[in-house]
Design a protein around this motif. Structure first.
Motif, PDB file in Angstrom:
ATOM      1  N   LEU A 287       7.110   1.867 -25.225  1.00  0.00           N
ATOM      2  CA  LEU A 287       5.735   1.378 -25.109  1.00  0.00           C
ATOM      3  C   LEU A 287       5.455   0.825 -23.715  1.00  0.00           C
ATOM      4  O   LEU A 287       4.370   1.035 -23.163  1.00  0.00           O
ATOM      5  CB  LEU A 287       5.456   0.309 -26.166  1.00  0.00           C
ATOM      6  N   ARG A 288       6.429   0.131 -23.125  1.00  0.00           N
ATOM      7  CA  ARG A 288       6.258  -0.354 -21.749  1.00  0.00           C
ATOM      8  C   ARG A 288       6.122   0.803 -20.778  1.00  0.00           C
ATOM      9  O   ARG A 288       5.290   0.776 -19.866  1.00  0.00           O
ATOM     10  CB  ARG A 288       7.442  -1.243 -21.355  1.00  0.00           C
ATOM     11  N   ALA A 289       6.936   1.831 -20.978  1.00  0.00           N
ATOM     12  CA  ALA A 289       6.855   3.008 -20.104  1.00  0.00           C
ATOM     13  C   ALA A 289       5.515   3.720 -20.259  1.00  0.00           C
ATOM     14  O   ALA A 289       4.926   4.178 -19.269  1.00  0.00           O
ATOM     15  CB  ALA A 289       8.005   3.971 -20.423  1.00  0.00           C
ATOM     16  N   MET A 290       5.017   3.804 -21.474  1.00  0.00           N
ATOM     17  CA  MET A 290       3.718   4.438 -21.704  1.00  0.00           C
ATOM     18  C   MET A 290       2.616   3.668 -20.985  1.00  0.00           C
ATOM     19  O   MET A 290       1.757   4.251 -20.315  1.00  0.00           O
ATOM     20  CB  MET A 290       3.425   4.487 -23.201  1.00  0.00           C
ATOM     21  N   LYS A 291       2.654   2.349 -21.106  1.00  0.00           N
ATOM     22  CA  LYS A 291       1.628   1.517 -20.471  1.00  0.00           C
ATOM     23  C   LYS A 291       1.633   1.679 -18.961  1.00  0.00           C
ATOM     24  O   LYS A 291       0.586   1.641 -18.308  1.00  0.00           O
ATOM     25  CB  LYS A 291       1.847   0.052 -20.848  1.00  0.00           C
ATOM     26  N   ALA A 292       2.824   1.895 -18.380  1.00  0.00           N
ATOM     27  CA  ALA A 292       2.949   2.064 -16.935  1.00  0.00           C
ATOM     28  C   ALA A 292       2.834   3.519 -16.507  1.00  0.00           C
ATOM     29  O   ALA A 292       3.024   3.850 -15.332  1.00  0.00           O
ATOM     30  CB  ALA A 292       4.289   1.501 -16.468  1.00  0.00           C
ATOM     31  N   ASN A 293       2.517   4.418 -17.456  1.00  0.00           N
ATOM     32  CA  ASN A 293       2.426   5.853 -17.200  1.00  0.00           C
ATOM     33  C   ASN A 293       3.741   6.425 -16.675  1.00  0.00           C
ATOM     34  O   ASN A 293       3.763   7.297 -15.816  1.00  0.00           O
ATOM     35  CB  ASN A 293       1.287   6.185 -16.220  1.00  0.00           C
ATOM     36  N   THR A 294       4.845   5.925 -17.201  1.00  0.00           N
ATOM     37  CA  THR A 294       6.158   6.481 -16.856  1.00  0.00           C
ATOM     38  C   THR A 294       6.861   6.982 -18.124  1.00  0.00           C
ATOM     39  O   THR A 294       8.085   7.082 -18.160  1.00  0.00           O
ATOM     40  CB  THR A 294       7.034   5.422 -16.157  1.00  0.00           C
ATOM     41  N   GLY A 295       6.069   7.297 -19.156  1.00  0.00           N
ATOM     42  CA  GLY A 295       6.635   7.751 -20.418  1.00  0.00           C
ATOM     43  C   GLY A 295       7.442   9.021 -20.267  1.00  0.00           C
ATOM     44  O   GLY A 295       8.546   9.139 -20.817  1.00  0.00           O
ATOM     45  N   GLU A 296       6.926   9.987 -19.496  1.00  0.00           N
ATOM     46  CA  GLU A 296       7.653  11.245 -19.312  1.00  0.00           C
ATOM     47  C   GLU A 296       8.958  10.998 -18.557  1.00  0.00           C
ATOM     48  O   GLU A 296       9.993  11.583 -18.889  1.00  0.00           O
ATOM     49  CB  GLU A 296       6.788  12.261 -18.571  1.00  0.00           C
ATOM     50  N   GLU A 297       8.930  10.134 -17.542  1.00  0.00           N
ATOM     51  CA  GLU A 297      10.150   9.807 -16.813  1.00  0.00           C
ATOM     52  C   GLU A 297      11.144   9.095 -17.731  1.00  0.00           C
ATOM     53  O   GLU A 297      12.357   9.285 -17.614  1.00  0.00           O
ATOM     54  CB  GLU A 297       9.813   8.918 -15.604  1.00  0.00           C
ATOM     55  N   TRP A 298      10.640   8.275 -18.652  1.00  0.00           N
ATOM     56  CA  TRP A 298      11.497   7.595 -19.626  1.00  0.00           C
ATOM     57  C   TRP A 298      12.268   8.618 -20.456  1.00  0.00           C
ATOM     58  O   TRP A 298      13.476   8.481 -20.672  1.00  0.00           O
ATOM     59  CB  TRP A 298      10.634   6.713 -20.518  1.00  0.00           C
ATOM     60  N   PHE A 299      11.562   9.658 -20.904  1.00  0.00           N
ATOM     61  CA  PHE A 299      12.228  10.721 -21.661  1.00  0.00           C
ATOM     62  C   PHE A 299      13.167  11.537 -20.769  1.00  0.00           C
ATOM     63  O   PHE A 299      14.250  11.939 -21.196  1.00  0.00           O
ATOM     64  CB  PHE A 299      11.190  11.638 -22.310  1.00  0.00           C
ATOM     65  N   ARG A 300      12.755  11.805 -19.537  1.00  0.00           N
ATOM     66  CA  ARG A 300      13.602  12.577 -18.626  1.00  0.00           C
ATOM     67  C   ARG A 300      14.913  11.841 -18.335  1.00  0.00           C
ATOM     68  O   ARG A 300      15.963  12.482 -18.168  1.00  0.00           O
ATOM     69  CB  ARG A 300      12.865  12.889 -17.332  1.00  0.00           C
TER      70      ARG A 300
END
Length: 481
Positions: free
Chosen positions: A46-59
């Motif tokens: 959720l933190r990554a999504m809020k910062a628009n780094t969700g895809e990088e989180w998965f990568r």
């Protein structure tokens, strides 16, 4: 060897044998950590999504564990899958193995009977009911009405202004189009109340499903109940209208669903509960996904003058063949080929939905691993959109990518509208609304971005921090009309 000695040795080795078998079986569960019970990795995502780094989180997970790994999301043991093979597996897997069960937060806010939850015959029945209204043959009759709604929106929210925030007004547009065309809700207090309730409901779609006072999830559940009450009132009103007229109607989506009868029993195809839950899904999907697409398109056309000029030329050519104030038609939309390529490429680079879920109904062998029964599967299908092995120079905007055989991606690599039997039933509606809005916009206005940096996060869909403000100027020809 004495029998007693043999038995003794066997008894000594049995625990070791069981341990080896257990460890071998355990090793077949994908790598990764389940983290803290209930919470798991939910807060990190959720933190990554809020910062628009969700895809990088998965990568980062892919770099650490490979294309399959285990984790815990929103209170459930989960397996993450990645890549075109994963996309194909999920979209073609038997419903006896993978069910359309979403996390508890999504399921309780959207409803148990919505299309994202159903499988088998129930999914086919509900999907067929929705598609009967959303298919091209039906929607082509509504192009003019959508055009009217968009022109009214421009007069109410664009004309007379020097600056607007794009994302909020696009949400207003898509909500009003859906209310008018799909639900037959007139402008007024009911519509104003609904838009606020849907915004509140969306806030808790991705949250830890603990229903305590003052939590986001609790507020979203309360909003959901109020939405249900309003839609049930609409159903009762429209059912009375149908009973009085005595004939079926395609006046709007709710009327269409109420009119459907089973040919063998003359009973309704959908229950009231199914209509409510699927109206909620259509509203959320149509309201948020299309507004996101339009927002990014407006941003793109401000940044890329070459693309803007080609889009403008195409739309001006269509306008030249029409009388003053004449509404758009289905045939006009068919001529907007380049504009739709631009929209499709925008969806590749900025997909509204980052990931989706399924629930495992029985143990599944995937590669060398076992995905256990009862776990959920999460996959970010659109991650293939930015894979340089599939799309050369993926960060480069190129509307021609998907048209030539040389650059056309392999199957299950472009996933903006899903795939297989789970293809988005609202595809044509999105296309009509998007093309009609861009046509009216480029013919009436010019614009430029007010800010150099326009940062956005996801909650769970993209949300621009400042709303994407732009400075707009009415074209002289439009001002004289």
């Amino acid at each position: 060897m004495e029998p007693a000695v043999s038995v003794t040795i066997l008894l000594l080795f049995l625990p070791l044998l069981f341990l080896l078998i257990y460890r071998r079986s355990f090793k077949r569960i994908p790598p990764g950590s389940l983290g803290i019970p209930i919470i798991g990795q939910s807060l990190g995502l959720l933190r990554a999504m809020k910062a628009n780094t969700g895809e990088e989180w998965f990568r980062e997970r892919v770099r650490k564990y490979g294309p399959i790994s285990k984790l815990n999301l929103f209170g459930t043991s989960t397996v993450f899958l990645h890549g075109p093979a994963a996309n194909k597996f999920i979209y073609t897997c038997s419903e006896k193995l993978l069910a359309n069960k979403q996390p508890a937060s999504i399921r309780r806010i959207m409803g148990e009977k919505n299309l994202l939850e159903l499988s088998g015959d129930d999914h086919k029945r509900v999907r067929a009911a929705l598609v009967s209204f959303l298919k091209p043959e039906t929607l082509k009759l509504y192009v003019g009405r959508i055009d009217e709604e968009i022109r009214l929106h421009l007069h109410n929210h664009w004309y007379g202004n020097n600056e607007i925030k794009v994302m909020p007004v696009m949400k207003t547009l898509t909500f009003n189009v859906i209310c008018s065309l799909l639900f037959g809700i007139e402008r007024g207090p009911r519509r104003d109340t609904l838009v606020k309730l849907f915004e509140n409901a969306m806030e808790g779609v991705l949250s830890v499903p603990i229903n305590l006072p003052f939590t986001t999830f609790n507020r979203s559940l309360k909003a959901r109940e109020k939405i249900k009450s309003i839609i049930m009132d609409l159903i009762h009103e429209k059912r009375k209208k149908l009973e009085i007229s005595g004939i079926s109607s395609n006046e709007d989506l709710i009327m269409s669903l109420l009119s459907m009868k089973d040919q063998s029993s003359d009973s309704p195809v959908l229950s009231d509960e199914e209509i409510v839950d699927n109206i909620v899904v259509v509203m959320i999907a149509g309201h948020d996904t299309t507004s996101v697409l339009l927002t990014f398109l407006i941003k793109l056309l401000a940044e890329d003058q070459t693309v803007y000029k080609y889009v403008l030329k195409e739309q001006e050519e269509i306008s030249k063949g029409k009388a003053l104030e004449e509404l758009l038609s289905w045939d006009d939309l068919a001529k907007m080929k380049y504009t739709w390529k631009v929209a499709t490429e925008s969806l590749r680079m900025n997909p509204p939905v980052l990931f989706t879920f399924r629930t495992v109904l029985q143990d599944i062998e995937y590669g060398e691993y076992i995905i256990p029964k009862g776990w959920q599967v999460i996959w970010a299908s659109c991650m293939t959109h930015m894979d340089e092995n599939i799309y050369p120079e993926p960060s480069k905007f190129d509307p021609s990518r998907l048209e030539s055989q040389a650059t056309k991606p392999p199957p299950y690599s472009f996933m903006a509208f899903g795939g297989g039997p789970r293809m988005c039933p609202g595809y044509e509606f999105v296309r009509i609304e998007t093309l009609t809005m861009i046509h009216n916009l480029v013919n009436a206005f010019t614009w430029k971005l007010s800010l150099k940096d326009n940062i956005f996060g996801r909650n769970p869909m993209p949300v621009f921090n400042q709303g994407l403000p732009i400075q707009i100027e009415l074209k002289k020809s439009s001002a004289e009309m």
